[in-house]
Design a protein around this motif. Structure first.
Motif, PDB file in Angstrom:
ATOM      1  N   LEU A 115     -15.520  32.880  -8.586  1.00 37.41           N
ATOM      2  CA  LEU A 115     -15.979  31.571  -9.016  1.00 37.41           C
ATOM      3  C   LEU A 115     -16.639  30.866  -7.837  1.00 37.41           C
ATOM      4  O   LEU A 115     -16.315  31.149  -6.679  1.00 37.41           O
ATOM      5  N   PRO A 116     -17.554  29.927  -8.104  1.00 41.61           N
ATOM      6  CA  PRO A 116     -18.226  29.242  -7.001  1.00 41.61           C
ATOM      7  C   PRO A 116     -17.269  28.496  -6.078  1.00 41.61           C
ATOM      8  O   PRO A 116     -17.541  28.352  -4.883  1.00 41.61           O
ATOM      9  N   ASP A 117     -16.131  28.036  -6.617  1.00 41.77           N
ATOM     10  CA  ASP A 117     -15.194  27.276  -5.782  1.00 41.77           C
ATOM     11  C   ASP A 117     -14.062  28.155  -5.263  1.00 41.77           C
ATOM     12  O   ASP A 117     -13.020  27.655  -4.825  1.00 41.77           O
ATOM     13  N   MET A 213     -31.307  45.262  -9.849  1.00 43.52           N
ATOM     14  CA  MET A 213     -31.714  43.919 -10.235  1.00 43.52           C
ATOM     15  C   MET A 213     -31.401  42.952  -9.105  1.00 43.52           C
ATOM     16  O   MET A 213     -30.445  43.156  -8.341  1.00 43.52           O
ATOM     17  N   PRO A 214     -32.193  41.886  -8.938  1.00 45.15           N
ATOM     18  CA  PRO A 214     -31.862  40.914  -7.903  1.00 45.15           C
ATOM     19  C   PRO A 214     -30.496  40.275  -8.164  1.00 45.15           C
ATOM     20  O   PRO A 214     -30.136  39.997  -9.312  1.00 45.15           O
ATOM     21  N   GLU A 215     -29.739  40.086  -7.092  1.00 46.30           N
ATOM     22  CA  GLU A 215     -28.411  39.493  -7.210  1.00 46.30           C
ATOM     23  C   GLU A 215     -28.514  37.980  -7.251  1.00 46.30           C
ATOM     24  O   GLU A 215     -29.377  37.377  -6.621  1.00 46.30           O
ATOM     25  N   GLU A 216     -27.613  37.380  -7.996  1.00 46.45           N
ATOM     26  CA  GLU A 216     -27.516  35.923  -8.049  1.00 46.45           C
ATOM     27  C   GLU A 216     -26.144  35.531  -7.507  1.00 46.45           C
ATOM     28  O   GLU A 216     -25.119  35.951  -8.045  1.00 46.45           O
ATOM     29  N   GLN A 217     -26.129  34.759  -6.440  1.00 43.16           N
ATOM     30  CA  GLN A 217     -24.888  34.378  -5.797  1.00 43.16           C
ATOM     31  C   GLN A 217     -24.815  32.860  -5.703  1.00 43.16           C
ATOM     32  O   GLN A 217     -25.793  32.193  -5.376  1.00 43.16           O
ATOM     33  N   ILE A 218     -23.639  32.339  -6.008  1.00 45.46           N
ATOM     34  CA  ILE A 218     -23.392  30.900  -5.885  1.00 45.46           C
ATOM     35  C   ILE A 218     -22.337  30.697  -4.806  1.00 45.46           C
ATOM     36  O   ILE A 218     -21.269  31.309  -4.858  1.00 45.46           O
ATOM     37  N   THR A 219     -22.628  29.887  -3.827  1.00 51.22           N
ATOM     38  CA  THR A 219     -21.670  29.615  -2.751  1.00 51.22           C
ATOM     39  C   THR A 219     -21.568  28.118  -2.522  1.00 51.22           C
ATOM     40  O   THR A 219     -22.528  27.375  -2.705  1.00 51.22           O
ATOM     41  N   GLU A 220     -20.379  27.697  -2.097  1.00 52.90           N
ATOM     42  CA  GLU A 220     -20.151  26.295  -1.774  1.00 52.90           C
ATOM     43  C   GLU A 220     -20.149  26.126  -0.265  1.00 52.90           C
ATOM     44  O   GLU A 220     -19.485  26.871   0.455  1.00 52.90           O
ATOM     45  N   SER A 223     -22.662  21.174   2.571  1.00 57.11           N
ATOM     46  CA  SER A 223     -23.814  20.410   2.089  1.00 57.11           C
ATOM     47  C   SER A 223     -24.024  20.517   0.585  1.00 57.11           C
ATOM     48  O   SER A 223     -24.917  19.884   0.038  1.00 57.11           O
ATOM     49  N   GLY A 224     -23.203  21.322  -0.081  1.00 52.17           N
ATOM     50  CA  GLY A 224     -23.322  21.421  -1.525  1.00 52.17           C
ATOM     51  C   GLY A 224     -23.291  22.857  -1.999  1.00 52.17           C
ATOM     52  O   GLY A 224     -22.976  23.781  -1.245  1.00 52.17           O
ATOM     53  N   TYR A 225     -23.624  23.056  -3.272  1.00 54.08           N
ATOM     54  CA  TYR A 225     -23.627  24.394  -3.860  1.00 54.08           C
ATOM     55  C   TYR A 225     -25.009  25.017  -3.718  1.00 54.08           C
ATOM     56  O   TYR A 225     -26.024  24.386  -4.010  1.00 54.08           O
ATOM     57  N   HIS A 226     -25.021  26.267  -3.280  1.00 54.46           N
ATOM     58  CA  HIS A 226     -26.256  27.017  -3.124  1.00 54.46           C
ATOM     59  C   HIS A 226     -26.327  28.104  -4.182  1.00 54.46           C
ATOM     60  O   HIS A 226     -25.316  28.690  -4.555  1.00 54.46           O
ATOM     61  N   ILE A 227     -27.540  28.393  -4.631  1.00 57.11           N
ATOM     62  CA  ILE A 227     -27.768  29.553  -5.479  1.00 57.11           C
ATOM     63  C   ILE A 227     -28.793  30.422  -4.766  1.00 57.11           C
ATOM     64  O   ILE A 227     -29.808  29.933  -4.273  1.00 57.11           O
ATOM     65  N   GLU A 228     -28.477  31.695  -4.647  1.00 54.90           N
ATOM     66  CA  GLU A 228     -29.354  32.626  -3.951  1.00 54.90           C
ATOM     67  C   GLU A 228     -29.681  33.797  -4.859  1.00 54.90           C
ATOM     68  O   GLU A 228     -28.818  34.299  -5.570  1.00 54.90           O
ATOM     69  N   ARG A 229     -30.920  34.216  -4.836  1.00 51.04           N
ATOM     70  CA  ARG A 229     -31.338  35.432  -5.534  1.00 51.04           C
ATOM     71  C   ARG A 229     -31.993  36.341  -4.516  1.00 51.04           C
ATOM     72  O   ARG A 229     -32.878  35.923  -3.780  1.00 51.04           O
ATOM     73  N   ARG A 230     -31.573  37.588  -4.479  1.00 48.63           N
ATOM     74  CA  ARG A 230     -32.134  38.517  -3.509  1.00 48.63           C
ATOM     75  C   ARG A 230     -31.983  39.948  -4.009  1.00 48.63           C
ATOM     76  O   ARG A 230     -31.112  40.246  -4.831  1.00 48.63           O
TER      77      ARG A 230
END
Length: 472
Positions: A115-117, A213-220, A223-230
């Motif tokens: 989970l993101p948190d 497929m590109p990965e989607e990652q959510i990190t806290e 400074s806030g929540y980030h979403i990364e695709r790579r």
């Protein structure tokens, strides 16, 4: 290869987004604290003595930066014109007694949830990030697979047994890739590209296809929540080939012995492949006659605006992934179609329930000893436990991503964005904004998959993760 890109939700929406993400735990009945008895067992159960000592083998782990639940360690050495790959897998079974409080808690969870948190681990952290984790410099018992490969990467021999091991170093993907690129990688990392490429070629020869497929990652972060695709680094793909190597060996071993639990996926039908050919031709990326499905996917340009639509169509071909337990007669479906081989999950027991059974079965098969009766009796329960766990994990991941994406555009109502059309179904089109890369639906109105269009954001609800778009 596309660069890694991070997108930050506005600070003004951070509180609302944090609440929406925290609500996922209640919404999907995520188990939180472990029972006291399970915690006690995880902290106090003693690991058994093992006959074999492989602490002189130079194992290393390779994972994302900061990982603590280290399931696997590898060592590679040349053997004539081929290689010997040793793959050590965490000995979770040494600490989890059948039908104990810890075992029952793990069966209830099924897998580690991300989970993101924060993560919700399959096992208490004292075990998954401590006593059973293959941390550097620590003596551990492990299931050690020894796989012999010829100069083409084909398997010539394989066995697995419990042994005492000691990891030499904890490597992470970015630094490992830099060392390989600079030519400064030490053994055994230095041999990973050779084996990884050889095994990728074996995958191609089998007719398998890794979608990558590109990965989607959510990190806290503060400074806030980030979403990364790579897209994965090459070293990640080579490392994944080691895991696939062992998973295929385990699947074949179980089938030969007539007992086990496979990860299966049916092959796409002739009609589905025909529809795929028609669809990608319409996208402007025709699949040439005589080129295998896997080679076609490998030929795609990751930077092309048409590639996401092609990959979406490819992902739709392979559906119906499942687990099949058997004792005696093998299941009707024995192969994982995307891998193009029998396959079993055995390489991540700290994070996935079914792997513990797979390792116990394979070790017994190799030792020519009886499979423990408790493992045999509980095999039929595993597919349903894993189906339920996978469904919950997928729902949480999708809902979390929807809410973060809504936060990325919540303060940009009325703005125009360029978007790539991923697919069209009836009167609705699924599109991905080019910047930020948010995925949502809008009216199709003649839009064609693989093309770019202009859309306008007309609504975004962070609480529900819904985004409303209209054609601009």
């Amino acid at each position: 290869m596309p660069a890694r890109r991070a997108h930050l939700a506005p600070q003004s929406s951070h509180g609302e987004l944090a609440e929406a993400l925290a609500a996922l735990r209640t919404e999907f009945s995520v188990p939180e604290a472990f029972p006291a008895a399970a915690l006690s067992e995880a902290a106090e159960t003693a690991a058994p003595e093992v006959e074999f000592d492989l602490r002189d083998v130079p194992f290393v782990t390779l994972d994302p930066p900061g990982s603590r639940d280290l399931d696997q360690a590898f060592s590679i050495e040349r053997a004539g014109s081929g290689w010997v790959v040793r793959y050590a897998i965490a000995d979770v079974a040494a600490f989890v007694r059948p039908e104990s409080a810890l075992d029952l808690a793990a069966r209830d969870r099924g897998q580690t949830l991300y989970l993101p948190d924060g993560t919700v681990p399959l096992h208490p952290r004292v075990l998954s990030e401590g006593r059973a984790s293959l941390l550097p410099g620590a003596d551990r018992t492990a299931y050690v697979w020894t796989v012999r490969l010829d100069d083409a990467g084909a398997v010539t021999g394989c066995d697995v047994r419990r042994a005492r091991v000691r990891s030499r170093a904890q490597l992470d993907y970015p630094s490992a890739q830099r060392d390989i690129d600079r030519g400064t990688a030490a053994a055994p990392l230095a041999l990973l590209p050779e084996v990884g490429r050889a095994r990728a070629e074996q995958e191609r020869l089998r007719g398998g296809a890794s979608l990558n497929m590109p990965e989607e990652q959510i990190t806290e972060t503060p400074s806030g929540y980030h979403i990364e695709r790579r897209f994965p680094l090459p070293v990640e793909e080579w490392n994944a080939q080691l895991s696939l190597l062992v998973g295929i060996a385990a699947g074949e071993m179980m089938l030969a012995a007539g007992v086990g639990v496979l990860r299966t996926m049916p092959a796409p039908s002739t009609e589905a492949l025909g529809a795929f050919r028609t669809r990608v031709a319409a996208l402007g990326e025709p699949w040439p006659a005589g080129l295998s499905y896997g080679d076609y996917l490998r030929s795609l340009d990751p930077a092309s605006v048409r590639t996401p639509a092609v990959m979406q169509a490819a992902a739709a071909l392979f559906r119906g992934a499942d687990y099949a337990a058997f004792d005696g007669t093998p299941p009707a479906e024995t192969r994982q179609a995307a891998i193009a081989a029998p396959y079993a999950h055995v390489t991540a027991p700290l994070r996935r329930l079914v792997d513990r059974w797979g390792l116990i079965l394979c070790a017994a098969i190799c030792a020519d000893t009886a499979v423990p009766e408790w493992a045999r009796a509980s095999l039929p329960q595993l597919p349903e436990l894993m189906r339920a766990s996978n469904q919950r994990a997928a729902q949480i991941g999708s809902a979390a991503l929807d809410r973060v994406e809504a936060a990325l555009v919540a303060e940009r109502i009325g703005e125009r964005f360029t978007a790539v059309v991923i697919e069209v179904r009836g009167e609705r089109a699924r599109v991905q904004l080019v910047e930020p890369p948010v995925t949502a639906q809008c009216p199709a109105a003649g839009a064609a998959a693989g093309t770019t269009i202009e859309v306008r954001v007309v609504g975004a609800d962070i609480r529900t993760g819904t985004i409303q778009l209209e054609l601009a």
